[in-house]
Every structure is written in C-alpha cells, then in structure tokens.
Design a protein around this motif. Structure first.
Motif, PDB file in Angstrom:
ATOM      1  N   ASP A  13       9.051   3.767  17.239  1.00 54.20           N
ATOM      2  CA  ASP A  13      10.249   3.249  16.575  1.00 54.20           C
ATOM      3  C   ASP A  13      10.222   1.744  16.341  1.00 54.20           C
ATOM      4  O   ASP A  13      10.811   1.257  15.398  1.00 54.20           O
ATOM      5  CB  ASP A  13      11.510   3.603  17.378  1.00 54.20           C
ATOM      6  CG  ASP A  13      11.842   5.076  17.298  1.00 54.20           C
ATOM      7  OD1 ASP A  13      11.335   5.764  16.398  1.00 54.20           O
ATOM      8  OD2 ASP A  13      12.615   5.535  18.155  1.00 54.20           O
ATOM      9  N   ASP A  14       9.567   0.993  17.203  1.00 58.22           N
ATOM     10  CA  ASP A  14       9.599  -0.462  17.043  1.00 58.22           C
ATOM     11  C   ASP A  14       8.263  -1.026  16.582  1.00 58.22           C
ATOM     12  O   ASP A  14       7.984  -2.191  16.748  1.00 58.22           O
ATOM     13  CB  ASP A  14      10.030  -1.135  18.356  1.00 58.22           C
ATOM     14  CG  ASP A  14       9.046  -0.874  19.478  1.00 58.22           C
ATOM     15  OD1 ASP A  14       9.221  -1.457  20.543  1.00 58.22           O
ATOM     16  OD2 ASP A  14       8.099  -0.091  19.282  1.00 58.22           O
ATOM     17  N   ASN A  15       7.441  -0.208  15.958  1.00 57.56           N
ATOM     18  CA  ASN A  15       6.111  -0.633  15.539  1.00 57.56           C
ATOM     19  C   ASN A  15       6.183  -1.342  14.196  1.00 57.56           C
ATOM     20  O   ASN A  15       6.430  -0.720  13.174  1.00 57.56           O
ATOM     21  CB  ASN A  15       5.190   0.596  15.469  1.00 57.56           C
ATOM     22  CG  ASN A  15       3.765   0.222  15.200  1.00 57.56           C
ATOM     23  OD1 ASN A  15       3.455  -0.927  14.908  1.00 57.56           O
ATOM     24  ND2 ASN A  15       2.889   1.191  15.289  1.00 57.56           N
ATOM     25  N   THR A  16       5.920  -2.638  14.171  1.00 57.60           N
ATOM     26  CA  THR A  16       5.963  -3.386  12.925  1.00 57.60           C
ATOM     27  C   THR A  16       4.771  -3.042  12.029  1.00 57.60           C
ATOM     28  O   THR A  16       4.783  -3.358  10.859  1.00 57.60           O
ATOM     29  CB  THR A  16       5.966  -4.907  13.186  1.00 57.60           C
ATOM     30  OG1 THR A  16       4.793  -5.246  13.923  1.00 57.60           O
ATOM     31  CG2 THR A  16       7.208  -5.322  13.927  1.00 57.60           C
ATOM     32  N   LYS A  17       3.764  -2.416  12.561  1.00 56.43           N
ATOM     33  CA  LYS A  17       2.595  -2.029  11.768  1.00 56.43           C
ATOM     34  C   LYS A  17       2.668  -0.556  11.360  1.00 56.43           C
ATOM     35  O   LYS A  17       1.687   0.057  11.011  1.00 56.43           O
ATOM     36  CB  LYS A  17       1.316  -2.279  12.568  1.00 56.43           C
ATOM     37  CG  LYS A  17       1.193  -3.700  13.074  1.00 56.43           C
ATOM     38  CD  LYS A  17       0.108  -4.426  12.375  1.00 56.43           C
ATOM     39  CE  LYS A  17      -0.217  -5.738  13.018  1.00 56.43           C
ATOM     40  NZ  LYS A  17       0.659  -6.810  12.735  1.00 56.43           N
ATOM     41  N   SER A  18       3.831   0.020  11.403  1.00 54.65           N
ATOM     42  CA  SER A  18       4.054   1.424  11.076  1.00 54.65           C
ATOM     43  C   SER A  18       3.593   1.757   9.663  1.00 54.65           C
ATOM     44  O   SER A  18       3.781   0.973   8.735  1.00 54.65           O
ATOM     45  CB  SER A  18       5.548   1.744  11.208  1.00 54.65           C
ATOM     46  OG  SER A  18       5.837   3.001  10.685  1.00 54.65           O
ATOM     47  N   THR A  19       3.005   2.930   9.487  1.00 55.07           N
ATOM     48  CA  THR A  19       2.627   3.394   8.148  1.00 55.07           C
ATOM     49  C   THR A  19       3.786   4.118   7.470  1.00 55.07           C
ATOM     50  O   THR A  19       3.670   4.525   6.328  1.00 55.07           O
ATOM     51  CB  THR A  19       1.405   4.331   8.198  1.00 55.07           C
ATOM     52  OG1 THR A  19       1.717   5.445   9.038  1.00 55.07           O
ATOM     53  CG2 THR A  19       0.175   3.620   8.702  1.00 55.07           C
ATOM     54  N   ARG A  20       4.896   4.265   8.168  1.00 49.51           N
ATOM     55  CA  ARG A  20       6.060   4.924   7.564  1.00 49.51           C
ATOM     56  C   ARG A  20       6.480   4.222   6.266  1.00 49.51           C
ATOM     57  O   ARG A  20       6.835   4.863   5.289  1.00 49.51           O
ATOM     58  CB  ARG A  20       7.243   4.954   8.538  1.00 49.51           C
ATOM     59  CG  ARG A  20       7.103   5.972   9.634  1.00 49.51           C
ATOM     60  CD  ARG A  20       8.336   5.983  10.499  1.00 49.51           C
ATOM     61  NE  ARG A  20       8.311   7.073  11.460  1.00 49.51           N
ATOM     62  CZ  ARG A  20       9.318   7.378  12.255  1.00 49.51           C
ATOM     63  NH1 ARG A  20      10.429   6.657  12.212  1.00 49.51           N
ATOM     64  NH2 ARG A  20       9.221   8.379  13.094  1.00 49.51           N
ATOM     65  N   TRP A  21       6.480   2.891   6.288  1.00 49.65           N
ATOM     66  CA  TRP A  21       6.871   2.134   5.098  1.00 49.65           C
ATOM     67  C   TRP A  21       6.042   2.563   3.899  1.00 49.65           C
ATOM     68  O   TRP A  21       6.558   2.753   2.798  1.00 49.65           O
ATOM     69  CB  TRP A  21       6.716   0.636   5.357  1.00 49.65           C
ATOM     70  CG  TRP A  21       6.946  -0.190   4.131  1.00 49.65           C
ATOM     71  CD1 TRP A  21       6.006  -0.601   3.235  1.00 49.65           C
ATOM     72  CD2 TRP A  21       8.196  -0.680   3.644  1.00 49.65           C
ATOM     73  NE1 TRP A  21       6.593  -1.328   2.232  1.00 49.65           N
ATOM     74  CE2 TRP A  21       7.942  -1.380   2.457  1.00 49.65           C
ATOM     75  CE3 TRP A  21       9.504  -0.588   4.099  1.00 49.65           C
ATOM     76  CZ2 TRP A  21       8.941  -2.004   1.715  1.00 49.65           C
ATOM     77  CZ3 TRP A  21      10.505  -1.209   3.362  1.00 49.65           C
ATOM     78  CH2 TRP A  21      10.215  -1.901   2.189  1.00 49.65           C
ATOM     79  N   ASN A  22       4.743   2.697   4.105  1.00 47.14           N
ATOM     80  CA  ASN A  22       3.838   3.023   3.012  1.00 47.14           C
ATOM     81  C   ASN A  22       4.012   4.456   2.500  1.00 47.14           C
ATOM     82  O   ASN A  22       3.588   4.780   1.401  1.00 47.14           O
ATOM     83  CB  ASN A  22       2.390   2.793   3.446  1.00 47.14           C
ATOM     84  CG  ASN A  22       2.185   1.382   3.958  1.00 47.14           C
ATOM     85  OD1 ASN A  22       2.069   1.180   5.154  1.00 47.14           O
ATOM     86  ND2 ASN A  22       2.185   0.409   3.080  1.00 47.14           N
ATOM     87  N   MET A  23       4.642   5.312   3.295  1.00 49.23           N
ATOM     88  CA  MET A  23       4.881   6.704   2.906  1.00 49.23           C
ATOM     89  C   MET A  23       6.203   6.890   2.154  1.00 49.23           C
ATOM     90  O   MET A  23       6.455   7.964   1.613  1.00 49.23           O
ATOM     91  CB  MET A  23       4.932   7.602   4.148  1.00 49.23           C
ATOM     92  CG  MET A  23       3.657   7.720   4.907  1.00 49.23           C
ATOM     93  SD  MET A  23       3.946   8.860   6.295  1.00 49.23           S
ATOM     94  CE  MET A  23       2.688   8.323   7.410  1.00 49.23           C
ATOM     95  N   LEU A  24       7.036   5.872   2.123  1.00 49.73           N
ATOM     96  CA  LEU A  24       8.390   6.025   1.595  1.00 49.73           C
ATOM     97  C   LEU A  24       8.453   6.517   0.150  1.00 49.73           C
ATOM     98  O   LEU A  24       9.263   7.378  -0.178  1.00 49.73           O
ATOM     99  CB  LEU A  24       9.174   4.725   1.724  1.00 49.73           C
ATOM    100  CG  LEU A  24       9.656   4.375   3.114  1.00 49.73           C
ATOM    101  CD1 LEU A  24      10.377   3.037   3.105  1.00 49.73           C
ATOM    102  CD2 LEU A  24      10.548   5.456   3.681  1.00 49.73           C
TER     103      LEU A  24
ATOM    104  N   GLN B 163       0.836  -1.195   0.000  1.00 52.14           N
ATOM    105  CA  GLN B 163       0.000   0.000   0.000  1.00 52.14           C
ATOM    106  C   GLN B 163       0.879   1.256   0.000  1.00 52.14           C
ATOM    107  O   GLN B 163       1.825   1.376   0.772  1.00 52.14           O
ATOM    108  CB  GLN B 163      -0.907   0.000   1.233  1.00 52.14           C
ATOM    109  CG  GLN B 163      -1.830   1.165   1.305  1.00 52.14           C
ATOM    110  CD  GLN B 163      -2.622   1.179   2.608  1.00 52.14           C
ATOM    111  OE1 GLN B 163      -2.270   0.512   3.569  1.00 52.14           O
ATOM    112  NE2 GLN B 163      -3.689   1.929   2.619  1.00 52.14           N
ATOM    113  N   LYS B 164       0.571   2.182  -0.897  1.00 50.41           N
ATOM    114  CA  LYS B 164       1.312   3.447  -0.976  1.00 50.41           C
ATOM    115  C   LYS B 164       0.390   4.578  -0.532  1.00 50.41           C
ATOM    116  O   LYS B 164      -0.744   4.680  -0.988  1.00 50.41           O
ATOM    117  CB  LYS B 164       1.785   3.724  -2.406  1.00 50.41           C
ATOM    118  CG  LYS B 164       2.620   2.611  -3.015  1.00 50.41           C
ATOM    119  CD  LYS B 164       3.965   2.511  -2.371  1.00 50.41           C
ATOM    120  CE  LYS B 164       4.819   1.462  -3.020  1.00 50.41           C
ATOM    121  NZ  LYS B 164       5.265   0.415  -2.160  1.00 50.41           N
TER     122      LYS B 164
END
Length: 166
Positions: free
Chosen positions: A78-89, A64-65
């Motif tokens: 910082d240690d959230n595996t469900k972070s939405t940061r990945w999708n914002m990259l 998902q982007k």
C-alpha cells in the motif's frame, strides 16, 4: 533550468524518506545523491547531470503503460512509491472497470480497498460511496500519494472511476 531540476530532484529524494532501510540501501547504491541534505553531493549531482538523469528516470517510470495484471496488483504494498499499479491504470480503467461491475466484483478484481469512504459533495448535496486503492506517488511532482477512486451507487453498482491525490 538547473535550479528547477534541483528542486524537483530534492523533492523526489525527500519523498523517499519513507522507504524501508533495505529500499534506501538499494537506492543509495544506484543514485549518487543518497542524502539530499549533503549540499556538496547534491551540487555535484546537479553539475554532473546526474540529477537530471534521476528526474528523467522518474518521468519515464511514471509514463510507462503496462497491461493490468491482477496478481501483480494484489501483491503491491500500500505504501510503495515504486508500485506498478500506476502504470496499470490506463488498461484497468479502459478494459476492466465498467458500469456493469458491482462492489463485490470490484473487490474480487482489485482486492480489499485501502479505504471505504462516504464523501458529501456540497454543491449537489450528494453522498459518494467510495472505494480507494493506493497506486503510488506518480502524479505531479511525485510528492503526494495517488489513489484510484471508485464511486458506487446506493445499490453498489460502479458509476465512476478517477485518480486523486491525498
């Protein structure tokens, strides 16, 4: 195919072992495999197709982007595996991070980095000044944590951005 899916699901479940108790309770209510070491429940989930469903959801969440949202980025744990940061990259790298930025501007945009690191590249004998930001555990099988790595010149100008696993 079922064995491959079983292995991937077991891997995903084992990576969730670092979740808080609240997260684990919420996840176990949603998933039929709350304990990956319960072989009967695990086999039942594989036979019923539940394991494949869990893995497909992981893949969809990973692919998902979304648009970069500074407020959302800054509130991620910082240690959230469900972070939405990945999708914002993708949006972040394409539209916000450019060579005109310096270290203080990057910090204003993304907050304090998880880690500042000096790394020597032996092949070129260069020293990289890196800022690392955690973005979750999404690449590969979702086992290792991924970090947005930002390399800075000696005058603190941004020169390169990439994602790496740790």
């Amino acid at each position: 195919m079922k064995n491959t899916i079983a292995l991937l699901i077991l891997t995903l479940l084992l990576t969730s072992c670092g979740q808080s108790k609240t997260e684990k309770k919420a996840e176990s209510k949603k998933d039929s495999i709350s304990n990956p070491f319960d072989k009967k429940a695990f086999n039942k989930a594989i036979e019923s197709g539940e394991a494949e469903k869990i893995y497909k959801e992981f893949l969809e969440r990973r692919e998902q982007k979304i648009k970069f949202d500074q407020k959302e980025w800054l509130k991620q744990n910082d240690d959230n595996t469900k972070s939405t940061r990945w999708n914002m990259l993708t949006d972040l790298r394409e539209n916000y991070l450019n060579s005109e930025l310096n270290k203080s501007q990057v910090i204003s945009l993304l907050g304090k980095p998880f880690e500042l690191e000096k790394r020597v590249v032996e092949s070129t004998n260069d020293t990289l000044n890196l800022m690392l930001y955690p973005v979750g555990a999404y690449s590969g099988f979702g086992i290792d944590f991924d970090f947005l790595a930002i390399s800075l010149e000696k005058n603190d100008k941004l020169i390169k951005v990439w994602v790496e696993q740790h």
